[in-house]
Scaffold this active site. Structure first.
Site, PDB file in Angstrom:
ATOM      1  N   ALA A 149       7.450 -25.579  -4.893  1.00 18.60           N
ATOM      2  CA  ALA A 149       8.622 -25.677  -5.811  1.00 18.60           C
ATOM      3  C   ALA A 149       9.470 -26.238  -5.299  1.00 18.60           C
ATOM      4  O   ALA A 149       9.710 -26.194  -4.233  1.00 18.60           O
ATOM      5  CB  ALA A 149       8.944 -24.214  -6.436  1.00 18.60           C
TER       6      ALA A 149
ATOM      7  N   GLU B 211      12.201 -17.477  12.508  1.00  9.85           N
ATOM      8  CA  GLU B 211      12.293 -18.035  14.142  1.00  9.85           C
ATOM      9  C   GLU B 211      12.995 -19.240  14.151  1.00  9.85           C
ATOM     10  O   GLU B 211      13.895 -19.651  15.025  1.00  9.85           O
ATOM     11  CB  GLU B 211      10.742 -18.009  14.687  1.00  9.85           C
ATOM     12  CG  GLU B 211      10.876 -18.780  16.028  1.00  9.85           C
ATOM     13  CD  GLU B 211      11.697 -18.028  17.122  1.00  9.85           C
ATOM     14  OE1 GLU B 211      12.636 -18.340  17.692  1.00  9.85           O
ATOM     15  OE2 GLU B 211      11.088 -16.888  17.574  1.00  9.85           O
TER      16      GLU B 211
ATOM     17  N   GLY C 217      19.372 -40.475  11.174  1.00  9.40           N
ATOM     18  CA  GLY C 217      18.967 -39.576  10.194  1.00  9.40           C
ATOM     19  C   GLY C 217      19.358 -38.146  10.930  1.00  9.40           C
ATOM     20  O   GLY C 217      19.064 -37.049  10.361  1.00  9.40           O
TER      21      GLY C 217
ATOM     22  N   GLU D  23      24.042 -34.645   8.571  1.00 12.90           N
ATOM     23  CA  GLU D  23      23.937 -34.473   7.191  1.00 12.90           C
ATOM     24  C   GLU D  23      24.607 -35.630   6.521  1.00 12.90           C
ATOM     25  O   GLU D  23      25.170 -36.335   7.067  1.00 12.90           O
ATOM     26  CB  GLU D  23      24.894 -33.102   6.798  1.00 12.90           C
ATOM     27  CG  GLU D  23      24.219 -31.821   7.259  1.00 12.90           C
ATOM     28  CD  GLU D  23      23.086 -31.406   6.596  1.00 12.90           C
ATOM     29  OE1 GLU D  23      22.570 -31.718   5.630  1.00 12.90           O
ATOM     30  OE2 GLU D  23      22.150 -30.855   7.641  1.00 12.90           O
TER      31      GLU D  23
ATOM     32  N   ASP E   3      27.615 -24.690  11.115  1.00 17.20           N
ATOM     33  CA  ASP E   3      26.300 -24.807  11.437  1.00 17.20           C
ATOM     34  C   ASP E   3      26.010 -24.197  12.816  1.00 17.20           C
ATOM     35  O   ASP E   3      25.044 -23.076  12.969  1.00 17.20           O
ATOM     36  CB  ASP E   3      25.661 -25.937  11.342  1.00 17.20           C
ATOM     37  CG  ASP E   3      24.150 -26.093  11.489  1.00 17.20           C
ATOM     38  OD1 ASP E   3      23.341 -25.321  10.659  1.00 17.20           O
ATOM     39  OD2 ASP E   3      23.597 -26.354  12.466  1.00 17.20           O
TER      40      ASP E   3
ATOM     41  N   LYS F 280      24.452 -20.240  13.594  1.00 15.35           N
ATOM     42  CA  LYS F 280      23.359 -19.880  14.531  1.00 15.35           C
ATOM     43  C   LYS F 280      23.814 -19.006  15.509  1.00 15.35           C
ATOM     44  O   LYS F 280      22.947 -17.802  15.644  1.00 15.35           O
ATOM     45  CB  LYS F 280      22.819 -21.024  15.338  1.00 15.35           C
ATOM     46  CG  LYS F 280      22.163 -22.164  14.173  1.00 15.35           C
ATOM     47  CD  LYS F 280      22.008 -23.440  15.156  1.00 15.35           C
ATOM     48  CE  LYS F 280      21.294 -24.482  14.037  1.00 15.35           C
ATOM     49  NZ  LYS F 280      21.070 -25.608  14.608  1.00 15.35           N
TER      50      LYS F 280
ATOM     51  N   GLY G 289      14.393 -31.210  13.953  1.00 11.60           N
ATOM     52  CA  GLY G 289      13.198 -32.164  13.639  1.00 11.60           C
ATOM     53  C   GLY G 289      12.137 -31.414  12.725  1.00 11.60           C
ATOM     54  O   GLY G 289      11.944 -30.422  12.763  1.00 11.60           O
TER      55      GLY G 289
HETATM   56  N1  LIG Z   1      15.509 -30.572   9.279  1.00 11.21           N
HETATM   57  C1  LIG Z   1      15.429 -29.767  10.480  1.00 11.21           C
HETATM   58  O1  LIG Z   1      15.256 -30.317  11.480  1.00 11.21           O
HETATM   59  C2  LIG Z   1      15.722 -28.321  10.534  1.00 11.21           C
HETATM   60  C3  LIG Z   1      15.731 -27.436  11.462  1.00 11.21           C
HETATM   61  C4  LIG Z   1      15.965 -26.218  11.396  1.00 11.21           C
HETATM   62  C5  LIG Z   1      16.160 -25.660  10.167  1.00 11.21           C
HETATM   63  N2  LIG Z   1      16.428 -26.349   9.046  1.00 11.21           N
HETATM   64  C6  LIG Z   1      16.465 -25.733   7.850  1.00 11.21           C
HETATM   65  O2  LIG Z   1      15.309 -26.114   6.981  1.00 11.21           O
HETATM   66  C7  LIG Z   1      15.600 -25.860   5.504  1.00 11.21           C
HETATM   67  C8  LIG Z   1      15.091 -27.243   4.766  1.00 11.21           C
HETATM   68  O3  LIG Z   1      15.619 -28.412   5.553  1.00 11.21           O
HETATM   69  P1  LIG Z   1      15.163 -29.769   5.017  1.00 11.21           P
HETATM   70  O4  LIG Z   1      15.573 -30.876   6.107  1.00 11.21           O
HETATM   71  O5  LIG Z   1      13.695 -29.826   4.817  1.00 11.21           O
HETATM   72  O6  LIG Z   1      15.935 -29.948   3.681  1.00 11.21           O
HETATM   73  P2  LIG Z   1      15.559 -31.058   2.430  1.00 11.21           P
HETATM   74  O7  LIG Z   1      14.820 -32.070   2.948  1.00 11.21           O
HETATM   75  O8  LIG Z   1      16.990 -31.180   1.876  1.00 11.21           O
HETATM   76  O9  LIG Z   1      14.800 -30.288   1.345  1.00 11.21           O
HETATM   77  C9  LIG Z   1      15.263 -29.079   0.651  1.00 11.21           C
HETATM   78  C10 LIG Z   1      14.210 -28.588  -0.475  1.00 11.21           C
HETATM   79  O10 LIG Z   1      14.714 -27.558  -1.002  1.00 11.21           O
HETATM   80  C11 LIG Z   1      14.574 -27.418  -2.580  1.00 11.21           C
HETATM   81  N3  LIG Z   1      15.570 -26.696  -3.092  1.00 11.21           N
HETATM   82  C12 LIG Z   1      16.978 -26.624  -2.916  1.00 11.21           C
HETATM   83  N4  LIG Z   1      17.322 -25.468  -3.757  1.00 11.21           N
HETATM   84  C13 LIG Z   1      16.429 -24.890  -4.122  1.00 11.21           C
HETATM   85  C14 LIG Z   1      16.328 -23.950  -4.831  1.00 11.21           C
HETATM   86  N5  LIG Z   1      17.202 -23.192  -5.448  1.00 11.21           N
HETATM   87  N6  LIG Z   1      15.022 -23.391  -5.114  1.00 11.21           N
HETATM   88  C15 LIG Z   1      13.875 -24.089  -4.781  1.00 11.21           C
HETATM   89  N7  LIG Z   1      13.930 -25.187  -4.113  1.00 11.21           N
HETATM   90  C16 LIG Z   1      15.298 -25.685  -3.894  1.00 11.21           C
HETATM   91  C17 LIG Z   1      14.868 -29.153  -2.562  1.00 11.21           C
HETATM   92  O11 LIG Z   1      14.836 -29.263  -3.880  1.00 11.21           O
HETATM   93  P3  LIG Z   1      15.444 -30.595  -4.624  1.00 11.21           P
HETATM   94  O12 LIG Z   1      14.947 -31.819  -4.233  1.00 11.21           O
HETATM   95  O13 LIG Z   1      15.028 -30.201  -6.149  1.00 11.21           O
HETATM   96  O14 LIG Z   1      16.840 -30.065  -4.516  1.00 11.21           O
HETATM   97  C18 LIG Z   1      14.169 -29.688  -1.419  1.00 11.21           C
HETATM   98  O15 LIG Z   1      12.748 -29.658  -1.859  1.00 11.21           O
HETATM   99  C19 LIG Z   1      17.206 -25.902   5.591  1.00 11.21           C
HETATM  100  O16 LIG Z   1      17.812 -24.395   5.385  1.00 11.21           O
HETATM  101  C20 LIG Z   1      17.626 -26.456   6.968  1.00 11.21           C
HETATM  102  O17 LIG Z   1      18.834 -25.996   7.340  1.00 11.21           O
HETATM  103  C21 LIG Z   1      15.947 -27.877   9.052  1.00 11.21           C
END
Ligand SMILES: NC(=O)c1ccc[n+]([C@@H]2O[C@H](COP(=O)([O-])OP(=O)(O)OC[C@H]3O[C@@H](n4cnc5c(N)ncnc54)[C@H](OP(=O)(O)O)[C@@H]3O)[C@@H](O)[C@H]2O)c1
Length: 527
Positions: A211, A312, A371, A374, A385, A389, A508
């Site tokens: 979803a 984790e 990239g 944010e 952020d 943590k 990443g």
């Molecule tokens: N990227 C990293 O390196 C990293 C590292 C550690 C932790 N994180 C954490 O991992 C999480 C995801 O990061 P990401 O980089 O993958 O983000 P992303 O690319 O922006 O993806 C977020 C996803 O969540 C969905 N979403 C948003 N609100 C929602 C809701 N209420 N119900 C269901 N789905 C919802 C979005 O859907 P829509 O497109 O419909 O909005 C999208 O599919 C974040 O919390 C981030 O802090 C990321």
């Protein structure tokens, strides 16, 4: 071993053990405090049954004799009820028997060859899947057990029992919420490893729901490699409650919900998911950084429902940080300080800005184009952020700090905080003088690092949490950091001035998704 045919009334599985199911039975229950210590109650019950030629397949009675339950054929249940009401009419009148009732929504499962000494494993698997047996009964030799469960739980109970007693493949039903960078990579990693894990560990990873914020694709037999086109073409509007109901209606066992969103709103579903039999894995940090009351509430609900919540990747992405801190803390090791560079983005910016002959805005632009930031880099630069943590680590040590107690040095000069995103991005050079002067005022041989530090008397209820820009010798552990790596120094009483250091890629999609996958496998190990 044969497969259950639900249309049959009685089904037998053959193997080392034997499993039989009666699903056309009812439970007739006689309750009342007046039964306590009275002789002849059982004889009167059985004389009623014998007079009407009703055969009793299971009887269960507590040693206190406050309640007696008998399982009879459903067609005869009403007759049994009337017979017992008549026989115990006086006791009913005087309140010695409070009620005689019939429950038709039950099924009886008998397992022969089941040693009582190993039954706890199966019982615990049932409880973890929210199946609480209504009655439990064993024969005195201890190798045959009968359970009465709700009819609506029967299929799920059989799935769980089959895996446990016949060693069938254990199916894990996963719902992935959020399929962006991390969620999408996780889905690919699961699909790529599923076959191997099934062969090596006898575990079938079944992604039954994927979803995003508005759409879901859902399929109890599993969503495969076409998941992207599935959600694009067949995704349906949904609520999380719909996914919960779907899992119930389709008797899905071993449920795990994975939160790969950054959504505050989604966190509001955790308690409902846990109460409905889901374990939760999350890369989303929000649930652990709301109020301390909410933090405790989630843990209480997890305890009550015997569920797990693993996260984790909340700090240090795939690095084994939270697990290490939890183990040190649990084993009684006194952690005295945690310090480090917690943000991959800010690590990149200051590692490069400190040693390259470039302006701050040039380095920031590089980070944006790679990239690493944010969409509005002020979300990284404001320090929230890193503060989140730090708070997560502090709470792992049972500290009760709140977010607003963290001292955060915001890296955005005050005059740039209220600009729109576009205007901020068009005026990044306004940051340059400020950071040039900070860089030049350092001791020779020093570099800049943006760190989180937890200190103070960590045996008390609260610690000192500070997020700040510091100047450190280039040859120190923090000073030697490269690229966009994170570093965590954990100081403890036994390790003294030489901290345990965990360092590596702290962000990443690929490493984060791998960390989330690791949490899923850890939960499976506990099931
Ligand atoms: N990227 C990293 O390196 C990293 C590292 C550690 C932790 N994180 C954490 O991992 C999480 C995801 O990061 P990401 O980089 O993958 O983000 P992303 O690319 O922006 O993806 C977020 C996803 O969540 C969905 N979403 C948003 N609100 C929602 C809701 N209420 N119900 C269901 N789905 C919802 C979005 O859907 P829509 O497109 O419909 O909005 C999208 O599919 C974040 O919390 C981030 O802090 C990321």
């Amino acid at each position: 071993m044969s497969i259950l045919k639900t249309e049959q009334k009685e089904v037998t599985y053959k193997g080392i053990k034997e499993l039989s199911v009666l699903d056309n039975v009812s439970l007739v229950n006689l309750e009342g405090k007046g039964l306590l210590g009275k002789a002849g109650i059982d004889a009167r019950i059985f004389s009623v049954m014998a007079a009407s030629k009703i055969s009793v397949s299971i009887i269960s009675q507590g040693s206190s004799e406050r309640g007696i339950g008998i399982v009879v054929n459903s067609e005869r249940a009403e007759e049994a009820l009337q017979g017992l009401e008549k026989e115990f009419s006086k006791e009913l009148l005087f309140g010695d028997v409070s009620k005689v009732s019939v429950d038709n929504n039950i099924a009886a499962i008998s397992i022969s060859g089941q040693e009582l000494s190993t039954f706890h494993k199966l019982y615990s698997s049932l409880i973890k899947n929210k199946i609480t047996p209504i009655l439990f009964n064993n024969i005195i030799t201890g190798n045959s057990v009968s359970l009465v469960v709700k009819k609506t739980d029967l299929k799920r109970a059989l799935n769980v029992i089959n895996v446990d007693i016949f060693g069938l493949t254990k199916k894990i039903n996963i719902a992935v919420f959020g399929h962006g960078l991390v969620g999408g990579t996780l889905i690919e990693q699961i699909l790529n490893s599923a076959k191997n894990i099934e062969v090596r560990k006898g575990i079938q990873l079944n992604i039954f729901a994927i979803a995003n914020s508005t759409k879901v694709v859902i399929n109890q037999v599993g969503i495969g490699e076409n998941w992207k086109s599935e959600i694009a073409n067949n995704g349906k509007n949904y609520t999380v409650q719909d996914v919960i109901e779907y899992a119930k209606e389709n008797h899905l066992e071993n449920l795990i919900a994975v939160d790969n969103t950054a959504s505050n709103e989604f966190v509001g579903n955790y308690i409902n998911l846990i109460e409905n039999g889901f374990d939760v894995v999350s890369s989303n940090k929000i649930a652990n950084t709301l109020s301390y009351n909410f933090y405790k509430e989630i843990r209480n609900v997890l305890e009550e429902n015997q569920k797990n919540y693993l996260y984790e990747t909340n700090v240090g992405a795939g690095l084994p940080l939270i697990d290490t801190i939890q183990l040190l803390h649990l084993s009684g090791e006194n952690i005295t300080k945690i310090k480090g560079v917690f943000s991959g983005t800010l690590s990149y910016i200051f590692n490069h800005f400190s040693v390259e002959n470039k302006s701050f805005s040039e380095v920031l632009k590089e980070a944006i184009s790679l990239g690493f930031t944010e969409p509005d880099p002020r979300e990284d630069l404001c320090g929230n952020d890193v503060a989140r943590k730090l708070l997560i680590l502090a709470r792992e040590l049972d500290l009760q700090n709140e977010f607003n107690e963290i001292e955060i040095q915001n890296l955005i000069p005050v005059e740039l905080r209220s600009l729109t995103t576009t205007s901020f991005l068009n005026n990044l050079q306004l940051l340059d003088t400020h950071y040039k002067s900070i860089k030049e005022s350092q001791e020779p041989g020093n570099v800049l690092r943006y760190i989180g530090e937890l200190s103070g008397d960590l045996q008390q209820d609260k610690g000192d949490l500070v997020v700040k820009l510091v100047s450190v010798p280039a040859n120190s552990a923090l000073g030697q950091l490269k690229g966009s790596d994170s570093i965590f120094e954990i100081y403890t009483e036994s390790y003294g001035e030489r901290p345990i250091v965990i360092q590596g890629a702290g962000a990443g999609a690929s490493v984060t998704a791998r960390g989330v996958f690791g949490d899923i496998l850890r939960i499976i190990d506990k099931k």
